[in-house]
Scaffold this active site. Structure first.
Site, PDB file in Angstrom:
ATOM      1  CG  ASN A 148       6.720   2.405 -10.942  1.00  0.00           C
ATOM      2  OD1 ASN A 148       7.061   3.296 -10.181  1.00  0.00           O
ATOM      3  ND2 ASN A 148       6.398   1.196 -10.513  1.00  0.00           N
TER       4      ASN A 148
ATOM      5  NE  ARG B  64       3.652   2.618  -7.712  1.00  0.00           N
ATOM      6  CZ  ARG B  64       4.585   2.101  -6.912  1.00  0.00           C
ATOM      7  NH1 ARG B  64       5.839   2.010  -7.322  1.00  0.00           N
ATOM      8  NH2 ARG B  64       4.268   1.709  -5.701  1.00  0.00           N
TER       9      ARG B  64
ATOM     10  CG  HIS C 137       0.462  -2.269  -2.613  1.00  0.00           C
ATOM     11  ND1 HIS C 137       0.648  -2.966  -1.429  1.00  0.00           N
ATOM     12  CD2 HIS C 137       1.692  -2.116  -3.163  1.00  0.00           C
ATOM     13  CE1 HIS C 137       1.930  -3.221  -1.278  1.00  0.00           C
ATOM     14  NE2 HIS C 137       2.589  -2.715  -2.315  1.00  0.00           N
TER      15      HIS C 137
ATOM     16  NE  ARG D  28       8.288  -2.188   2.932  1.00  0.00           N
ATOM     17  CZ  ARG D  28       7.572  -1.911   1.863  1.00  0.00           C
ATOM     18  NH1 ARG D  28       6.248  -2.078   1.889  1.00  0.00           N
ATOM     19  NH2 ARG D  28       8.139  -1.471   0.759  1.00  0.00           N
TER      20      ARG D  28
ATOM     21  CD  GLU E 217       0.673  -2.271  -8.954  1.00  0.00           C
ATOM     22  OE1 GLU E 217       0.641  -1.303  -8.179  1.00  0.00           O
ATOM     23  OE2 GLU E 217       1.560  -3.140  -8.921  1.00  0.00           O
TER      24      GLU E 217
END
Length: 394
Positions: free
Chosen positions: A8, A91, A180, A238, A380
């Site tokens: 990743n 990923r 996601h 965020r 993941e």
């Protein structure tokens, strides 16, 4: 036995995990991260099996050097030779509307991932560098791209189109993509095993970045992040959903540039803006210490989650289970308690004892609850490894 490496790549980091795969079992034999790629103080952190973590300062000017360093250290404690590797899975954050599933990487796929960099300028270029770096060292090994966005490609146009001029959709590819996806897919499949059917499931991936997905019979029908990961619920730094005119107003009122407002909404907003804390553990401690800003920020967070979850129950026409995952979702018992108590209208009752569990798969609703609530730790990397095995035909 097969050995699968999952990578990743971030803009200045590279996470990795090496699996031994045998008889359908995936065992992690090494994992780690290279940090501060391109800086003088770059470092590799690695753990072999259950041994203590190691940290090594190694100069890594580019992702290509970082890949070579990772391979060097894997050979010191996890691989006897590079020929042991069967495949590498990557990923990839943004697959646009091109990739609806994981794919075997070819030169054409690399070009397409690179062309999507406008939609993910911090991530896709790094993914391309990582793929090319592996190809340089191991030119013949199968590589597989697993996209954050692909799980959400089952959404219908009414869920992913924005009400803006069609030219912006056709020419600039502006639409809801969602992110996601690997995490949402993994926990939804694990939840389906627990409830004995695929059913109607709402998955809440709550970390510093957070998104919620509505999943019907294994397919995503809506998700809270949009064209970028800025949309949806309040997050660590965020803003989540706001009036779209606000950025324009701020630019006019305060004379800020596009980049400055972008930085404000992505890095200076969310929980940080509301209470001055980003890590949910610090927010929880603030609540216990009577910090009114932490209490208020959590109230805002719960409210934003409730709006999305309630909307998705309507979209799905009911719900069988709700899943919490990722850092905050798996460990934030205070947040979960407040949220679930507000869902009592669904016939949900909270199991107070189980809700105190952190980071384990467990049902946190009582057995007589009409809707089941679970904590399911996400994995993941495992999902990427499984897709890599399947796509590479191993």
């Amino acid at each position: 036995m097969k050995k699968i490496l999952v990578i990743n790549c971030g803009s200045s980091s590279l996470k990795f995990q090496l699996y031994n795969v045998e008889n359908g079992n995936y065992n992690v034999v090494a994992k780690g991260i290279t940090e501060r790629i391109g800086a003088e103080n770059s470092v590799l952190k690695i753990q072999y099996g259950n041994n203590p973590k190691e940290a090594h300062e190694v100069l890594m000017p580019t992702h290509s050097e970082a890949i070579k360093v990772v391979f060097e250290y894997l050979l010191k404690g996890a691989l006897s030779s590079m020929e042991e590797l069967s495949a590498v899975g990557h990923r990839v954050v943004q697959g646009g509307d091109i990739f609806s599933e994981s794919v075997l990487i070819t030169d054409d796929v690399i070009k397409q991932i690179a062309n999507l960099s406008e939609l993910a300028p911090l991530h896709n270029p790094a993914h391309v560098l990582g793929i090319k770096a592996v190809k340089e060292v191991l030119p013949n090994i199968p590589q597989v791209a697993v996209f954050d966005t692909s799980f959400h490609q089952t959404m219908k146009p009414e869920a992913y189109r924005y009400a803006i001029p069609e030219d912006q959709y056709t020419r600039n590819k502006i639409r809801r993509y969602g992110f996601h996806g690997t995490s949402h897919k993994y926990v939804a499949e694990e939840c389906a095993k627990l409830i004995g059917k695929r059913g109607k499931i709402i998955t809440c991936h709550l970390g510093n970045g957070a998104s919620i997905s509505a999943i019907d019979n294994g397919k995503c029908v809506d998700t809270s992040m949009g064209f970028t990961p800025l949309a949806g619920t309040i997050m660590g730094t965020r803003s989540g959903d706001i009036d779209p005119y606000i950025p324009l107003y701020i630019m006019k009122k305060d004379g800020l540039t596009v980049d400055q407002v972008n930085d404000m909404l992505n890095k200076q907003s969310g929980m940080l803006a509301l209470c001055g804390r980003v890590d949910n553990r610090d927010v929880e401690n603030g609540i216990f210490d009577g910090d009114e800003k932490c209490v208020f920020a959590t109230d805002c967070y719960v409210h934003s989650l409730l709006k999305i979850i309630g909307g998705y129950i309507a979209v799905l026409g009911g719900v069988d289970a709700i899943v919490f995952t990722a850092g905050v979702g798996e460990n934030g018992w205070v947040l979960r308690k407040q949220l679930i108590e507000r869902l009592a209208y669904l016939g949900v009752k909270l199991d107070e004892k189980n809700n105190r569990v952190r980071g384990e798969t467990i049902m946190i609703s009582t057995p007589d609850s009409k809707v089941k609530i679970y904590i399911i730790p996400t994995d993941e990397e495992l999902m990427i490894a499984q897709d890599t095995m399947r796509i590479a035909g191993l």
